[in-house]
Write an enzyme that holds these catalytic residues in place. Structure first.
Site, PDB file in Angstrom:
ATOM      1  N   ARG A  17     -34.799 -29.955   0.157  1.00  0.00           N
ATOM      2  CA  ARG A  17     -35.358 -30.075  -1.203  1.00  0.00           C
ATOM      3  C   ARG A  17     -35.918 -31.479  -1.446  1.00  0.00           C
ATOM      4  NH1 ARG A  17     -35.024 -33.343  -5.458  1.00  0.00           N
ATOM      5  NH2 ARG A  17     -32.787 -33.562  -5.118  1.00  0.00           N
ATOM      6  N   ASP A  18     -35.057 -32.455  -1.597  1.00  0.00           N
ATOM      7  CA  ASP A  18     -35.527 -33.818  -1.882  1.00  0.00           C
ATOM      8  C   ASP A  18     -36.388 -34.317  -0.725  1.00  0.00           C
ATOM      9  OD1 ASP A  18     -35.788 -36.270  -3.127  1.00  0.00           O
ATOM     10  OD2 ASP A  18     -33.651 -36.551  -3.470  1.00  0.00           O
ATOM     11  N   HIS A 209     -26.110 -40.384  -5.140  1.00  0.00           N
ATOM     12  CA  HIS A 209     -27.377 -39.910  -4.541  1.00  0.00           C
ATOM     13  C   HIS A 209     -28.261 -41.150  -4.380  1.00  0.00           C
ATOM     14  CE1 HIS A 209     -30.754 -36.783  -4.454  1.00  0.00           C
ATOM     15  NE2 HIS A 209     -31.433 -37.890  -4.701  1.00  0.00           N
ATOM     16  N   HIS A 211     -31.287 -43.365  -2.655  1.00  0.00           N
ATOM     17  CA  HIS A 211     -32.513 -43.484  -1.853  1.00  0.00           C
ATOM     18  C   HIS A 211     -32.480 -44.844  -1.153  1.00  0.00           C
ATOM     19  CE1 HIS A 211     -34.786 -39.810  -2.903  1.00  0.00           C
ATOM     20  NE2 HIS A 211     -33.909 -39.783  -3.893  1.00  0.00           N
ATOM     21  N   CYS A 242     -39.376 -38.978  -4.375  1.00  0.00           N
ATOM     22  CA  CYS A 242     -39.613 -38.149  -5.554  1.00  0.00           C
ATOM     23  C   CYS A 242     -41.085 -38.253  -5.903  1.00  0.00           C
ATOM     24  CB  CYS A 242     -38.747 -38.624  -6.720  1.00  0.00           C
ATOM     25  SG  CYS A 242     -39.105 -37.736  -8.238  1.00  0.00           S
ATOM     26  N   ASN A 251     -33.948 -40.321   0.993  1.00  0.00           N
ATOM     27  CA  ASN A 251     -32.514 -40.520   0.745  1.00  0.00           C
ATOM     28  C   ASN A 251     -31.907 -41.228   1.945  1.00  0.00           C
ATOM     29  OD1 ASN A 251     -33.321 -37.700  -0.472  1.00  0.00           O
ATOM     30  ND2 ASN A 251     -31.592 -38.459  -1.658  1.00  0.00           N
TER      31      ASN A 251
HETATM   32  P1  HMG Z   1     -44.265 -27.692 -18.227  1.00  0.00           P
HETATM   33  O1  HMG Z   1     -45.701 -27.693 -17.873  1.00  0.00           O
HETATM   34  O2  HMG Z   1     -43.797 -28.586 -19.317  1.00  0.00           O
HETATM   35  O3  HMG Z   1     -43.742 -26.220 -18.525  1.00  0.00           O
HETATM   36  O4  HMG Z   1     -43.443 -27.992 -16.908  1.00  0.00           O
HETATM   37  P2  HMG Z   1     -44.135 -25.197 -19.632  1.00  0.00           P
HETATM   38  O5  HMG Z   1     -42.843 -24.589 -20.100  1.00  0.00           O
HETATM   39  O6  HMG Z   1     -45.054 -25.818 -20.656  1.00  0.00           O
HETATM   40  O7  HMG Z   1     -44.981 -24.105 -18.795  1.00  0.00           O
HETATM   41  C1  HMG Z   1     -46.212 -24.438 -18.181  1.00  0.00           C
HETATM   42  C2  HMG Z   1     -46.437 -23.520 -17.002  1.00  0.00           C
HETATM   43  O8  HMG Z   1     -45.418 -23.770 -16.019  1.00  0.00           O
HETATM   44  C3  HMG Z   1     -46.341 -22.025 -17.363  1.00  0.00           C
HETATM   45  O9  HMG Z   1     -47.204 -21.322 -16.483  1.00  0.00           O
HETATM   46  C4  HMG Z   1     -44.912 -21.705 -17.010  1.00  0.00           C
HETATM   47  O10 HMG Z   1     -44.717 -20.328 -16.726  1.00  0.00           O
HETATM   48  C5  HMG Z   1     -44.719 -22.535 -15.761  1.00  0.00           C
HETATM   49  P3  HMG Z   1     -48.714 -20.909 -16.890  1.00  0.00           P
HETATM   50  O11 HMG Z   1     -48.522 -20.063 -18.127  1.00  0.00           O
HETATM   51  O12 HMG Z   1     -49.449 -22.198 -17.189  1.00  0.00           O
HETATM   52  O13 HMG Z   1     -49.219 -20.181 -15.708  1.00  0.00           O
HETATM   53  N1  HMG Z   1     -43.311 -22.851 -15.509  1.00  0.00           N
HETATM   54  C6  HMG Z   1     -42.685 -22.641 -14.344  1.00  0.00           C
HETATM   55  N2  HMG Z   1     -43.113 -22.117 -13.170  1.00  0.00           N
HETATM   56  C7  HMG Z   1     -42.204 -22.033 -12.177  1.00  0.00           C
HETATM   57  N3  HMG Z   1     -40.913 -22.416 -12.305  1.00  0.00           N
HETATM   58  C8  HMG Z   1     -40.461 -22.914 -13.459  1.00  0.00           C
HETATM   59  C9  HMG Z   1     -41.363 -23.040 -14.542  1.00  0.00           C
HETATM   60  N4  HMG Z   1     -41.242 -23.501 -15.798  1.00  0.00           N
HETATM   61  C10 HMG Z   1     -42.432 -23.376 -16.390  1.00  0.00           C
HETATM   62  N5  HMG Z   1     -39.183 -23.292 -13.559  1.00  0.00           N
HETATM   63  C11 HMG Z   1     -41.567 -28.123 -15.474  1.00  0.00           C
HETATM   64  C12 HMG Z   1     -42.043 -28.152 -16.917  1.00  0.00           C
HETATM   65  C13 HMG Z   1     -40.135 -28.606 -15.463  1.00  0.00           C
HETATM   66  C14 HMG Z   1     -41.646 -26.703 -14.955  1.00  0.00           C
HETATM   67  C15 HMG Z   1     -42.476 -29.054 -14.649  1.00  0.00           C
HETATM   68  O14 HMG Z   1     -42.490 -30.312 -15.228  1.00  0.00           O
HETATM   69  C16 HMG Z   1     -42.071 -29.176 -13.206  1.00  0.00           C
HETATM   70  O15 HMG Z   1     -42.103 -28.222 -12.449  1.00  0.00           O
HETATM   71  N6  HMG Z   1     -41.700 -30.408 -12.790  1.00  0.00           N
HETATM   72  C17 HMG Z   1     -41.314 -30.689 -11.420  1.00  0.00           C
HETATM   73  C18 HMG Z   1     -40.004 -31.425 -11.435  1.00  0.00           C
HETATM   74  C19 HMG Z   1     -39.521 -31.697 -10.031  1.00  0.00           C
HETATM   75  O16 HMG Z   1     -39.366 -30.798  -9.237  1.00  0.00           O
HETATM   76  N7  HMG Z   1     -39.230 -33.003  -9.738  1.00  0.00           N
HETATM   77  C20 HMG Z   1     -38.662 -33.400  -8.503  1.00  0.00           C
HETATM   78  C21 HMG Z   1     -37.197 -33.064  -8.426  1.00  0.00           C
HETATM   79  S1  HMG Z   1     -36.153 -34.182  -9.334  1.00  0.00           S
HETATM   80  C22 HMG Z   1     -35.820 -35.463  -8.186  1.00  0.00           C
HETATM   81  O17 HMG Z   1     -36.390 -35.507  -7.137  1.00  0.00           O
HETATM   82  C23 HMG Z   1     -34.741 -36.475  -8.519  1.00  0.00           C
HETATM   83  C24 HMG Z   1     -33.431 -36.197  -7.778  1.00  0.00           C
HETATM   84  O18 HMG Z   1     -33.610 -36.128  -6.383  1.00  0.00           O
HETATM   85  C25 HMG Z   1     -32.407 -37.296  -8.110  1.00  0.00           C
HETATM   86  C26 HMG Z   1     -32.963 -38.707  -7.874  1.00  0.00           C
HETATM   87  O19 HMG Z   1     -33.312 -39.054  -6.734  1.00  0.00           O
HETATM   88  O20 HMG Z   1     -33.034 -39.434  -8.874  1.00  0.00           O
HETATM   89  C27 HMG Z   1     -32.818 -34.853  -8.222  1.00  0.00           C
HETATM   90 MG    MG Z   2     -33.638 -37.843  -5.028  1.00  0.00          MG
END
Ligand code: HMG
Ligand code: MG
Length: 305
Positions: A17-18, A209, A211, A242, A251
């Site tokens: 994932r990450d 967690h 990096h 990220c 990481n």
């Molecule tokens: P949004 O645009 O605000 O969502 O995205 P919305 O509710 O306004 O919907 C817009 C469109 O997205 C719609 O589709 C929804 O159906 C669709 P359309 O009508 O335009 O065709 N949608 C989705 N589709 C699939 N799966 C869903 C979903 N929700 C809405 N769950 C959203 C909000 C959260 C979805 C968006 O901002 C997003 O996908 N962000 C990606 C976040 C991400 O994956 N970040 C990386 C992981 S976090 C990380 O790496 C940190 C971590 O490792 C810890 C660290 O290191 O700090 C964990």
């Molecule tokens: Mg991370």
């Protein structure tokens, strides 16, 4: 499954994932599955499979639910999916996922960039996820990003980290993983974060967690071990970053984490040969030099002997 005890450290493998969410060229579902199948032979008991997020935002994680459904089952391994909202949770539930993770941050700006809402709004979305998870007996892990520095806001107050962490725990997350997202932290600052969190919560419900952008992840993990933390996230071959934290590297590698822990006398349940094979395979698939010092030393020693 290995029974955790005081000397046991749980490793949560986040490479699929990450690790893969930041690849320029997304891996195919077959390649992502091959990585996870390799990891299943390593003794790891927790593997993050992918994210049920918008494929427009993170194309690398597209069809993670399909990938989950296609994995061989193993009762000793917990597979999880990231689900930022109910839509994501429903996709995960539909394929029989028994553990999901919700994710927010201790920084407003990062939360906005990452999941397109404020911290408070993220909790509103998580309330729906937690309620649905409870009704379906699905475990929920929480993530807090930017526990030391934010790429947009700079230094983050440890009290803010503790508050967000506590909120996730109170809401029903069984464990909260504290993300040092951009890898700028040093052990003195990490200590302050743990002190703030441990004033409110038991170390048993917290995870680290880290990096490794500035090569500090192992030092920060050592500090965390000193503070009583016994769960760490890591990524095979140090993959990752990220998409919303420019310049942040992967990481801590699972290989370096394994070395630290085993040399310090902690049990991890890891089978070294299988871990090194998984690490070599994914490095070859990505055609990348492995940043893990331990992995490089291991293969050099193997060639010499
Ligand atoms: P949004 O645009 O605000 O969502 O995205 P919305 O509710 O306004 O919907 C817009 C469109 O997205 C719609 O589709 C929804 O159906 C669709 P359309 O009508 O335009 O065709 N949608 C989705 N589709 C699939 N799966 C869903 C979903 N929700 C809405 N769950 C959203 C909000 C959260 C979805 C968006 O901002 C997003 O996908 N962000 C990606 C976040 C991400 O994956 N970040 C990386 C992981 S976090 C990380 O790496 C940190 C971590 O490792 C810890 C660290 O290191 O700090 C964990
Ligand atoms: Mg991370």
């Amino acid at each position: 499954m290995t029974i955790p005890h005081d000397n046991f450290v749980k490793i949560v493998e986040v490479g699929p994932r990450d690790g893969l969410q930041n690849e320029k060229t997304p891996l195919t579902l077959e390649q992502r599955k091959a990585l996870i199948v390799d990891l299943m032979h390593t003794g790891l008991t927790s593997i993050e499979v992918g994210s049920c997020v918008s494929a427009k935002w993170v194309p690398q994680m597209a069809n993670s639910d399909q990938l989950f459904a296609d994995l061989p089952q193993d009762p000793n391994i917990g597979f999880s999916l990231l689900t930022p909202n109910l839509k994501g949770f429903e996709s995960a539930l539909a394929v029989g996922c028994q553990e999901v993770a919700v994710f927010t941050a201790a920084s407003e700006s990062f939360t906005r960039k990452n999941i397109n809402c404020s911290i408070d709004e993220s909790f509103e979305k998580f309330a729906d996820v937690l309620a649905a998870a409870k009704a379906n007996h699905v475990k929920v892990r929480g993530y807090v990003s930017c526990i030391v520095d934010c790429p947009y806001e700079g230094a983050i107050d440890p009290k803010q980290v503790a508050q967000v962490t506590q909120r996730l725990y109170d809401m029903g997350c069984y464990e909260v993983s504290l993300g040092e997202t951009i890898g700028t932290a040093t052990p003195d600052r990490v200590k302050k974060v743990w002190e703030a969190c441990l004033a409110e919560l038991n170390s048993k419900v917290l995870a680290g967690h880290f990096h490794n952008t500035y090569g500090m992840a192992i030092a920060n993990i050592y500090q965390s071990l000193e503070q009583g933390i016994r769960v760490f996230d890591s990524s095979i071959a140090g993959l990752g970053g990220c998409p919303y934290a420019k310049g942040a590297s992967g990481n801590v590698s699972t290989e370096d984490l394994y070395y630290l822990l085993s040399k310090m006398g902690f049990e991890t349940g890891i089978h070294l040969d299988a871990l090194m094979q998984a690490s070599r395979n994914i490095s070859q698939v990505l055609n990348r030099t492995n940043p893990s010092n331990y992995a490089n030393a291991y293969w050099q020693t193997q060639c010499v002997s």
